[in-house]
Design a protein around this motif. Structure first.
Motif, PDB file in Angstrom:
ATOM      1  N   ARG A 113       0.846  -1.195   0.000  1.00  0.00           N
ATOM      2  CA  ARG A 113       0.000   0.000   0.000  1.00  0.00           C
ATOM      3  C   ARG A 113       0.881   1.245   0.000  1.00  0.00           C
ATOM      4  O   ARG A 113       2.109   1.153   0.084  1.00  0.00           O
ATOM      5  N   GLY A 139      -7.813   3.567  -6.714  1.00  0.00           N
ATOM      6  CA  GLY A 139      -7.580   3.083  -5.370  1.00  0.00           C
ATOM      7  C   GLY A 139      -8.489   3.747  -4.359  1.00  0.00           C
ATOM      8  O   GLY A 139      -9.355   4.553  -4.707  1.00  0.00           O
ATOM      9  N   GLU A 189      -3.643   5.072   4.605  1.00  0.00           N
ATOM     10  CA  GLU A 189      -2.822   4.536   3.524  1.00  0.00           C
ATOM     11  C   GLU A 189      -3.704   4.327   2.303  1.00  0.00           C
ATOM     12  O   GLU A 189      -4.935   4.247   2.418  1.00  0.00           O
ATOM     13  N   ARG A 192      -4.885   2.014  -0.726  1.00  0.00           N
ATOM     14  CA  ARG A 192      -4.978   0.654  -1.265  1.00  0.00           C
ATOM     15  C   ARG A 192      -5.182   0.742  -2.770  1.00  0.00           C
ATOM     16  O   ARG A 192      -6.187   1.296  -3.239  1.00  0.00           O
TER      17      ARG A 192
END
Length: 401
Positions: free
Chosen positions: A96, A126, A153, A155
């Motif tokens: 990630r 994402g 974060e 993905r």
């Protein structure tokens, strides 16, 4: 107070459908600060369609002009094309991405955002997620995670279990991330979307220009339409002005929040932001245009706010500035506005384009004291008496009031 508080003679009708269609097209064109080339082309194409000539700076800020009967003192209206966004800070061992914000916005509004990562030669989709995103895995810990960019974060929607996989996808440090706007226009004219700041302002400026071109009236002086590309990161209108522009009206959002007078309806005229008060005379001219033309309006003062006006002044430009706003709820978050405010704001902008200059003497960058504007309570004889000097002789040119 000034030369230009009278009502313009032209009737102005804003094309509401054009304004809304333009706004949706702008919202669906990604343009985080640092990645604005696409929207520059889009707005340039629309200006060409409207028959408004323009030129670009090296980095892509747009300076268009609607020619007036006279060249000076020129005026400008400015809105910014760039939006908030994010950037890849580093690839992580779990496949990630750590991310950092572009512009000032909270990581709490990044959580759950769908987005696009623009690499050197491709793009990937994402989602930005909290580090602990699954209640099935972390239980009550998901509600204890702090808020901030260190706790989210990205993905990527691709097979990526480690840094090597991310590298194979072409994702690198510094890749720009555009956040999906997800616009929704309700049946009661509320508009929900990210990036209404300031694409709603851009849409009103284009709609005002369209209305002025359609009505066929030539403005009294050259009117510049400025579209900046770095307002969200602070530089804004600092590099796009020139000496002929004597006054500039910035178009941006007004925050509807506790302690603020801004509303989601009508036009909000800002009296001051964090950079200081706006020009006394230009601000009151805009208020008079609202009052004389039946435009709902309110005044407000912003504390944690700066705009293209601030960057223009701080860059050393000597010009009068003002700020007019559409009311926005949850600015720099999940934003909401009302369509009627955009209609009112576009109409005010068009009326301003067709109004006389605030002060004709501003055509010259330097001039004598004679003719310089005076405050409403000014008494020249009383001032001379306080100074202990003779009353001044009658001037060749009376002060503009």
């Amino acid at each position: 107070m000034n030369d230009a508080t009278r009502r313009p003679t032209a009737e102005i009708h804003i094309d509401r459908d054009y304004l809304l269609d333009t706004l949706l097209a702008l919202l669906n064109t990604p343009s985080p600060s640092g990645y604005t080339d696409g929207i520059v082309h889009m707005v340039g194409m629309e200006l060409e369609r409207l028959g408004v000539p323009f030129e670009l700076t090296r980095r892509g800020a747009i300076r268009a002009v609607i020619k007036g009967r006279e060249r000076r003192p020129a005026r400008a209206l400015v809105a910014h094309l760039d939006t908030l966004g994010a950037i890849v800070k580093r690839p992580q061992s779990n496949g990630r991405l750590a991310v950092a914000p572009i512009g000032h916005w909270s990581g709490r509004f990044a959580e759950g955002a769908r987005c696009t990562i623009f690499t050197d030669d491709s793009r990937h989709r994402g989602t930005i997620l909290p580090l602990k995103a699954s209640g099935h895995t972390f239980g009550g810990e998901i509600d204890k995670l702090p808020v901030g960019w260190d706790y989210v974060e990205l993905r990527v929607d691709a097979h990526a279990d480690n840094e090597r996989d991310l590298d194979a996808l072409g994702i690198r440090v510094g890749d720009i991330i555009a956040i999906d706007p997800t616009p929704e226009v309700g049946p009661n004219d509320y508009i929900n979307s990210r990036h209404l700041d300031d694409k709603a302002g851009v849409a009103t400026l284009l709609a005002a220009a369209e209305a002025v071109r359609r009505c066929g009236v030539v403005p009294p002086v050259d009117t510049y339409l400025l579209f900046t590309i770095s307002e969200e990161v602070g530089s804004g209108a600092s590099s796009i002005l020139h000496g002929e522009i004597a006054e500039m009206v910035t178009i941006d959002n007004g925050t509807t929040a506790p302690g603020q007078a801004s509303r989601e309806t009508g036009v909000t005229v800002a009296m001051m932001d964090s950079a200081g008060p706006f020009d006394y005379h230009l601000t009151r001219k805009l208020l008079a245009l609202c009052a004389d033309n039946g435009i709902q309006h309110q005044r407000d003062v912003f504390r944690h706010y700066r705009s293209d006006s601030a960057s223009a002044i701080e860059a050393g430009n000597d010009l009068r500035t003002a700020l007019v706003c559409f009311g926005i709820d949850a600015s720099h978050g999940y934003e909401r506005i009302h369509r009627s405010a955009l209609d009112d704001l576009a109409r005010l902008e068009a009326l301003y384009m067709l109004s006389e200059p605030t002060f004709k003497r501003d055509a010259k960058p330097l001039g004598p004291l004679s003719g310089f504007p005076v405050p409403p309570d000014w008494d020249e004889e009383e001032t001379a008496e306080r100074l202990g000097t003779p009353a001044p002789a009658e001037h060749e040119e009376e002060p503009s009031r």
